[in-house]
Scaffold this motif. Structure first.
Motif, PDB file in Angstrom:
ATOM      1  N   ILE A   1       0.847  -1.198   0.000  1.00 39.69           N
ATOM      2  CA  ILE A   1       0.000   0.000   0.000  1.00 39.69           C
ATOM      3  C   ILE A   1       0.882   1.247   0.000  1.00 39.69           C
ATOM      4  N   SER A   2       1.952   1.214   0.775  1.00 35.73           N
ATOM      5  CA  SER A   2       2.902   2.326   0.776  1.00 35.73           C
ATOM      6  C   SER A   2       3.472   2.555  -0.621  1.00 35.73           C
ATOM      7  N   GLY A   3       3.797   1.471  -1.298  1.00 39.02           N
ATOM      8  CA  GLY A   3       4.322   1.582  -2.663  1.00 39.02           C
ATOM      9  C   GLY A   3       3.318   2.209  -3.616  1.00 39.02           C
ATOM     10  N   ALA A   4       2.059   1.806  -3.522  1.00 40.22           N
ATOM     11  CA  ALA A   4       1.022   2.355  -4.396  1.00 40.22           C
ATOM     12  C   ALA A   4       0.805   3.844  -4.116  1.00 40.22           C
ATOM     13  N   LEU A   5       0.706   4.216  -2.848  1.00 44.00           N
ATOM     14  CA  LEU A   5       0.480   5.621  -2.495  1.00 44.00           C
ATOM     15  C   LEU A   5       1.685   6.489  -2.856  1.00 44.00           C
ATOM     16  N   ALA A   6       2.880   5.991  -2.601  1.00 47.11           N
ATOM     17  CA  ALA A   6       4.090   6.747  -2.935  1.00 47.11           C
ATOM     18  C   ALA A   6       4.201   6.940  -4.447  1.00 47.11           C
ATOM     19  N   THR A   7       3.826   5.935  -5.198  1.00 48.20           N
ATOM     20  CA  THR A   7       3.840   6.042  -6.653  1.00 48.20           C
ATOM     21  C   THR A   7       2.855   7.110  -7.114  1.00 48.20           C
ATOM     22  N   GLU A   8       1.688   7.170  -6.496  1.00 45.53           N
ATOM     23  CA  GLU A   8       0.689   8.183  -6.841  1.00 45.53           C
ATOM     24  C   GLU A   8       1.227   9.596  -6.598  1.00 45.53           C
ATOM     25  N   VAL A   9       1.890   9.803  -5.479  1.00 38.98           N
ATOM     26  CA  VAL A   9       2.480  11.116  -5.177  1.00 38.98           C
ATOM     27  C   VAL A   9       3.508  11.473  -6.253  1.00 38.98           C
ATOM     28  N   ALA A  10       4.334  10.516  -6.640  1.00 37.98           N
ATOM     29  CA  ALA A  10       5.350  10.758  -7.658  1.00 37.98           C
ATOM     30  C   ALA A  10       4.722  11.032  -9.024  1.00 37.98           C
ATOM     31  N   ILE A  11       3.629  10.370  -9.349  1.00 39.45           N
ATOM     32  CA  ILE A  11       2.941  10.595 -10.629  1.00 39.45           C
ATOM     33  C   ILE A  11       2.480  12.049 -10.727  1.00 39.45           C
ATOM     34  N   ILE A  12       1.858  12.555  -9.690  1.00 47.66           N
ATOM     35  CA  ILE A  12       1.386  13.943  -9.691  1.00 47.66           C
ATOM     36  C   ILE A  12       2.560  14.902  -9.820  1.00 47.66           C
ATOM     37  N   ASN A  13       3.612  14.666  -9.038  1.00 48.44           N
ATOM     38  CA  ASN A  13       4.823  15.483  -9.103  1.00 48.44           C
ATOM     39  C   ASN A  13       5.408  15.489 -10.514  1.00 48.44           C
ATOM     40  N   ASN A  14       5.541  14.315 -11.114  1.00 54.58           N
ATOM     41  CA  ASN A  14       6.176  14.201 -12.423  1.00 54.58           C
ATOM     42  C   ASN A  14       5.334  14.835 -13.528  1.00 54.58           C
ATOM     43  N   PHE A  15       4.009  14.721 -13.443  1.00 56.85           N
ATOM     44  CA  PHE A  15       3.173  15.371 -14.460  1.00 56.85           C
ATOM     45  C   PHE A  15       3.413  16.876 -14.448  1.00 56.85           C
ATOM     46  N   ILE A  16       3.385  17.458 -13.275  1.00 58.31           N
ATOM     47  CA  ILE A  16       3.549  18.910 -13.164  1.00 58.31           C
ATOM     48  C   ILE A  16       4.904  19.331 -13.734  1.00 58.31           C
ATOM     49  N   LEU A  17       5.974  18.647 -13.340  1.00 57.79           N
ATOM     50  CA  LEU A  17       7.313  19.017 -13.823  1.00 57.79           C
ATOM     51  C   LEU A  17       7.471  18.772 -15.324  1.00 57.79           C
ATOM     52  N   ASN A  18       6.943  17.657 -15.824  1.00 60.18           N
ATOM     53  CA  ASN A  18       7.038  17.390 -17.263  1.00 60.18           C
ATOM     54  C   ASN A  18       6.229  18.387 -18.078  1.00 60.18           C
ATOM     55  N   ASP A  19       5.054  18.754 -17.589  1.00 60.54           N
ATOM     56  CA  ASP A  19       4.218  19.691 -18.329  1.00 60.54           C
ATOM     57  C   ASP A  19       4.850  21.085 -18.351  1.00 60.54           C
ATOM     58  N   LEU A  20       5.425  21.494 -17.220  1.00 59.52           N
ATOM     59  CA  LEU A  20       6.004  22.831 -17.137  1.00 59.52           C
ATOM     60  C   LEU A  20       7.395  22.937 -17.768  1.00 59.52           C
ATOM     61  N   TRP A  21       8.122  21.809 -17.860  1.00 56.37           N
ATOM     62  CA  TRP A  21       9.505  21.886 -18.297  1.00 56.37           C
ATOM     63  C   TRP A  21       9.819  20.969 -19.480  1.00 56.37           C
ATOM     64  N   THR A  22       9.668  19.660 -19.315  1.00 58.74           N
ATOM     65  CA  THR A  22      10.121  18.704 -20.327  1.00 58.74           C
ATOM     66  C   THR A  22       9.431  18.899 -21.672  1.00 58.74           C
ATOM     67  N   PHE A  23       8.104  18.951 -21.664  1.00 56.47           N
ATOM     68  CA  PHE A  23       7.337  18.987 -22.911  1.00 56.47           C
ATOM     69  C   PHE A  23       6.650  20.331 -23.138  1.00 56.47           C
ATOM     70  N   ARG A  24       7.123  21.385 -22.505  1.00 56.47           N
ATOM     71  CA  ARG A  24       6.432  22.675 -22.590  1.00 56.47           C
ATOM     72  C   ARG A  24       6.405  23.248 -24.001  1.00 56.47           C
ATOM     73  N   ASN A  25       7.340  22.859 -24.863  1.00 55.50           N
ATOM     74  CA  ASN A  25       7.387  23.386 -26.228  1.00 55.50           C
ATOM     75  C   ASN A  25       6.541  22.593 -27.217  1.00 55.50           C
TER      76      ASN A  25
END
Length: 142
Positions: A51-75
């Motif tokens: 359960i810890s693994g699933a919840l921690a993965t969810e937190v990372a998914i949200i974090n990564n979407f925000i960073l990828n949208d704002l930086w990686t794929f912004r162009n």
């Protein structure tokens, strides 16, 4: 033979692209976020490791979407709204989450690896699938 060389060339261009490098930097940050959340949940809050693994993965998914949208794929000139991209990103991560949790289970319960080492290895196994789905589906320029 020409088709094989073209395919290899295409793969190498993507692997050495600025987007892939940025994606991996975001992924590195995501691993730190994921591991920190996992440790807090499992060790401090005594939540079962799966359960810890699933919840921690969810937190990372949200974090990564925000960073990828704002930086990686912004162009990227994607026609999708941010909400649709967020939804597709999240859905595409189900594959990565399945790989991560499946590997975690196998490495801990069958191979008896330390759960932190197993979790770090498990996260790494989803990187290529995650980039592929991000590149082709979430931030598609089609």
């Amino acid at each position: 033979m020409n088709n094989v060389l073209r395919l290899i060339s295409k793969i190498l261009r993507r692997v050495f692209s600025p987007e892939f490098i940025k994606f991996n930097i975001v992924g590195g940050v995501g691993i730190l976020v994921n591991m920190a959340a996992y440790i807090v949940l499992k060790d401090w809050l005594q939540v079962y490791y799966m359960i810890s693994g699933a919840l921690a993965t969810e937190v990372a998914i949200i974090n990564n979407f925000i960073l990828n949208d704002l930086w990686t794929f912004r162009n990227r000139n994607t026609k999708m709204s941010i909400w649709l991209r967020a939804g597709l990103f999240h859905l595409s991560r189900l594959l990565g989450m399945g790989v991560t949790l499946g590997a975690l289970y196998v490495l801990v319960d069958f191979f008896k690896l330390n759960d932190l080492l197993a979790y770090l290895i498990s996260i790494g196994l989803g990187v290529l699938a995650n980039f592929y789905t991000s590149d082709i589906y979430v931030w598609s320029q089609r």
